[in-house]
Every structure is written in C-alpha cells, then in structure tokens.
Design an enzyme around this catalytic site. Structure first.
Site, short mmCIF file in Angstrom:
data_model
loop_
_atom_site.label_atom_id
_atom_site.label_comp_id
_atom_site.label_asym_id
_atom_site.label_seq_id
_atom_site.Cartn_x
_atom_site.Cartn_y
_atom_site.Cartn_z
N SER A 158 0.86 -1.20 0.09
CA SER A 158 0.08 0.08 0.00
C SER A 158 1.04 1.18 0.05
O SER A 158 1.93 1.31 0.88
CB SER A 158 -0.91 -0.03 1.27
OG SER A 158 -1.70 0.84 1.14
N GLU A 159 0.78 2.10 -0.96
CA GLU A 159 1.70 3.05 -1.20
C GLU A 159 1.81 4.18 -0.35
O GLU A 159 2.93 4.89 -0.02
CB GLU A 159 1.53 3.90 -2.61
CG GLU A 159 0.26 4.59 -2.71
CD GLU A 159 -0.81 3.88 -3.23
OE1 GLU A 159 -0.98 2.63 -3.18
OE2 GLU A 159 -1.90 4.54 -3.67
N ASN A 160 0.89 4.25 0.77
CA ASN A 160 1.19 4.96 1.91
C ASN A 160 2.34 4.60 2.97
O ASN A 160 2.64 5.18 3.91
CB ASN A 160 -0.13 5.31 2.69
CG ASN A 160 -1.01 4.13 3.16
OD1 ASN A 160 -0.81 2.86 2.46
ND2 ASN A 160 -1.37 4.18 4.44
#
Lengths: 231, 218
Positions: free
Chosen positions: B45-47
């Site tokens: 998840s790119e966060n």
C-alpha cells in the site's frame, strides 16, 4: 536545548504568504492540531505542500475552505470533492505531481541536493519540453528539489530535544518534510525526557526539529472515520 | 452476483501466490476481500505498508493504520512500514509484480487515463503514473461502460494519459480482455452476453478467440 512551545507561539512563527509542508497521507500523520491552530490564527496566501487535501471539514481542507490557501502542491485530492470544486471554480491553484516524485523532490531538498533525473511521465502533459535533458543517449526529466520555509509534522513520540518517532502508516511524508524545511514544527502525542526514545529508534533527529508542541489530548480528527469502515 | 462483485471475484484470480501486489483506490482495494484468508501474497500500500491485509475488527481498528484508500487494515506477520520515498523506491525499482488499477478510459493500445477529467473531476495522479509505468503487470478493473452507458474501453483514449502502453489486461463486469500487438483479444466473457452484444457495448474493436462464455450463473 528545550524546544517545547505552546501551540499558539509555535504557529505564530508562520507569516501570511509562507510556504508550508504538511505531513500525512489521509488522516495518519496529519498534524491536525497544528493545522487547526493555523485556521484559528488566520494566516493567508499560504502555499501548502501535502500529499492530499484531507477530507472536507478536516485538516488542510479547513484552511482551503477558509480561503487561507492560494496554492496547493499535491498528488491526489480524489477523496475531497469540496477542494475539487474550489479548484474548478478557480479559487485555488493546484499543482499535481506523481506521489513518489513529490516525495523524492522533498527528500532531495532534505539531503541538501538540488535535483535528480527521472524517467517517470516523460511524455505526459505534466512534463514541459524544457524539463527534459538528453544525456549520453538517454532522455531524462530534471526534477528539482522542493524545500519550504516551514514544515508541520506529526509524531507519535518525541523527547524535549526534538527527536521524533513515528508509528505505522503515520510515517509517510513526515520524516522527509522534517529534513526539507527551514523551520520544522512538530506535534507529538507523547513527549518525554531525552533518552525516552532508544537512539536506534529515532526516525527524525533533533537537529532537524525547530519547535515542539506536546499534544494534551487527541481531538476527534485523529479518530476512526465511520465512512471508511466497510460493512 | 452484482456487476462489481463479478469484477472483484475475477480479479482475485489474477493474484499469483508469492507475489507483491498493489491495489489502487476504488474497486481494486476491494479485491483483498475476495482472497482466501491464508493466501500467500504481500499487499503493497503506497502510503507505506508492505504486508497490508484485510480490514481490522471494529474494536481493533487503529486510526493510524490505513491503506491508500483509507480503510482500517491489519498487517500480516513479516510486514513493514516505511516513508513515502522508500515506498516509491520500491515501485520505481520494479519490485512489484502486479498492480490492479481503476480507469476513466483504457484503450486498445494499453494506454491508461485515470487522473484527470479537465474541468470536471481531477482526482490527481497519486501513485498511478509510477505504478503504471514501473509495475511488471498492470490489470485494469473497470465497469465496461460509464454511468451514461458509454464505453470506457476505447480505440484511443481521449483524456490526458496516466501512462502509455502500460496495460496488460482489462477485467470489466462483462469480459476479460488482453492488450496484444493486434489490439484487444477477449479471453473470457463473464456474463450471459453474446460476442456481438459485447462488441456493440465496446468502442474498441475486439478479437474473439472462441473462448467459451464463462457465465457465472449467479
């Protein structure tokens, strides 16, 4: 050196017209208390640098809805129809960057360098011909470093010297912005004496932090948002 | 089965055991609920999470632990957290095997448009340009037509592009289509519809390989 300040004094350091980096990806890592104080004090003509625009009525969306922001440098505002409306009405300049490119521009400034070469989105409308560099047979995009006068960051723990530690998905842009701004204002949930964070667990070193605000409690901004719960 | 569930159910079959997968905001993040609980995959998840997993129980939801779409996720053993520069280093260094991503438009050359509808709805780029350009395999999840019934699967995209020639496969509520040098090839039909009816609903020219229609019968 003790860096603790009242939230009023810390935010009063920011003048109208300032460029301010603000940590957070969605809610986690967003320094809601510092932002709410900036809303209360009312500085205007701000340029904000933040991954997203939070959601209507929360975080930097309050600053934008309040007319305090002239420009937003960001990556994605898809969860904030209110800010999209304000942008479409011409009341807010929005500059979009690919998320990792924005992060790297900030990281580069924080490392004291001036730019880097990228191959992302070379033939996209976000790339101008003058941004391209032909070098030894390949074409690159020149991405300039991005710094700011101020950064507002949120940490889980801090010591009074200004060492910071982040938690889980609240890391995101915070440690990068804490290195890239001239004056870094950190809010922390838990502030202790020097040594309370083991040295190898310090994420942002005290050298980068200017002012520290201990949060007496967390407002509802920091809590679970019911509409993000899937039933 | 609803049109959405049909897309998600079929999309879950794209996830290869042992792989690293990013799921974009919207339909793709929902794919996780269609995977078996013990499935061997690392969700990026790119966060800032490698090893994100399904939504937490209500009493265990952590407001500081979300996926890129804001869901209160859990993490699996062996997960890690990191800052946004590291997250996208992972993406640009092509450490991801698969990205599933939404689309406003996708076309027969594999071009993708999902960040800007000028003057109307511009959510922005987010991680999409880097994911689309650098992930080994891109699968687009989309309804076949928009709310007005117009095809989202075009001969040539009209909106500003996210990335050129990046899409490998399109999964809609009606069909599974692969992007090939000869255009779109229909691999499966997911509902009770004829080849001619599918072509009628699709702006791009489709090639049919004679695959059996896989009517899900639900």
């Amino acid at each position: 050196m003790k860096k603790n300040r009242s939230i009023e004094d810390a935010i009063a350091a920011i003048p109208s017209g300032a460029t301010v980096m603000i940590g957070g990806f969605g809610n986690p890592g967003t320094p809601f208390s510092l932002i709410n104080e900036l809303v209360r004090q009312g500085q205007t003509d701000l340029t904000l640098i933040k991954n997203d625009a939070n959601e209507p009525g929360h975080g930097i969306s309050r600053l934008i809805e309040n007319g305090q922001v002239k420009k937003l440098i960001t990556t994605h505002i898809g969860l904030n129809k209110k800010v999209i409306e304000i942008m479409n009405a011409g009341d807010l300049i929005v500059e979009f960057h690919p998320q990792g490119i924005l992060a790297e521009k900030i990281r580069t400034a924080g490392a004291g360098s001036f730019g880097f070469l990228s191959d992302i989105a070379l033939d996209s409308e976000i790339t101008r011909p003058e941004d391209l560099l032909d070098w030894q047979g390949r074409t690159y995009k020149v991405e300039m470093a991005l710094n700011a006068q101020f950064a507002l960051v949120h940490a889980a723990r801090a010591d009074t010297m200004g060492n910071l530690a982040y938690r889980s998905a609240a890391i995101n842009f915070n440690p990068l912005m804490a290195m890239a701004a001239d004056c870094v204002i950190a809010e922390a949930i838990d502030v202790g004496d020097p040594g309370c964070i083991p040295p190898e667990h310090v994420h942002t070193q005290s050298a980068f932090v200017s002012l520290l605000v201990a949060l007496p409690s967390l407002t509802s901004d920091y809590g679970v948002m019911a509409h993000h719960v899937r039933h | 089965m609803s049109a959405t569930d049909r897309i998600l159910n079929r999309a879950a079959q794209e996830v290869v055991a042992g792989s690293i997968v990013n799921l974009g905001i919207g339909l793709p993040t929902q794919v996780i609920h269609f995977l078996p609980d013990d499935f061997d995959v690392q969700i990026h998840s790119e966060n800032g999470i490698l090893g994100a997993w399904k939504q937490a129980q209500p009493e265990a939801m952590d407001p500081f632990l979300i996926d890129s779409a804001g869901a209160y996720v859990t993490t699996r053993p062996g997960s890690s957290f990191f800052d946004s520069a590291v997250s996208f280093a992972m993406i640009r260094r092509a450490r991801l095997d698969l990205t599933m991503i939404g689309a406003f438009e996708v076309d027969a050359s594999g071009n993708l448009a999902n960040w800007k509808i000028p003057g109307k709805f511009s959510p922005g780029i987010g991680g999409a340009m880097e994911l689309a350009q650098k992930t080994r395999r891109i699968v687009v999840l989309t309804t076949h037509t928009d709310k007005k019934g117009r095809s989202k699967i075009l001969e040539t995209c009209r909106l500003p592009l996210t990335a050129k020639r990046c899409v490998n496969r399109i999964i809609s509520d009606l069909a599974v289509m692969d992007v090939t040098p000869d255009g779109l090839v229909v691999r499966e039909i997911l509902t009770d519809i004829s080849d001619a009816e599918l072509q009628e609903l699709t702006e791009a020219k489709l090639t049919f390989t004679g695959a059996e229609a896989a009517n899900d019968g639900q």
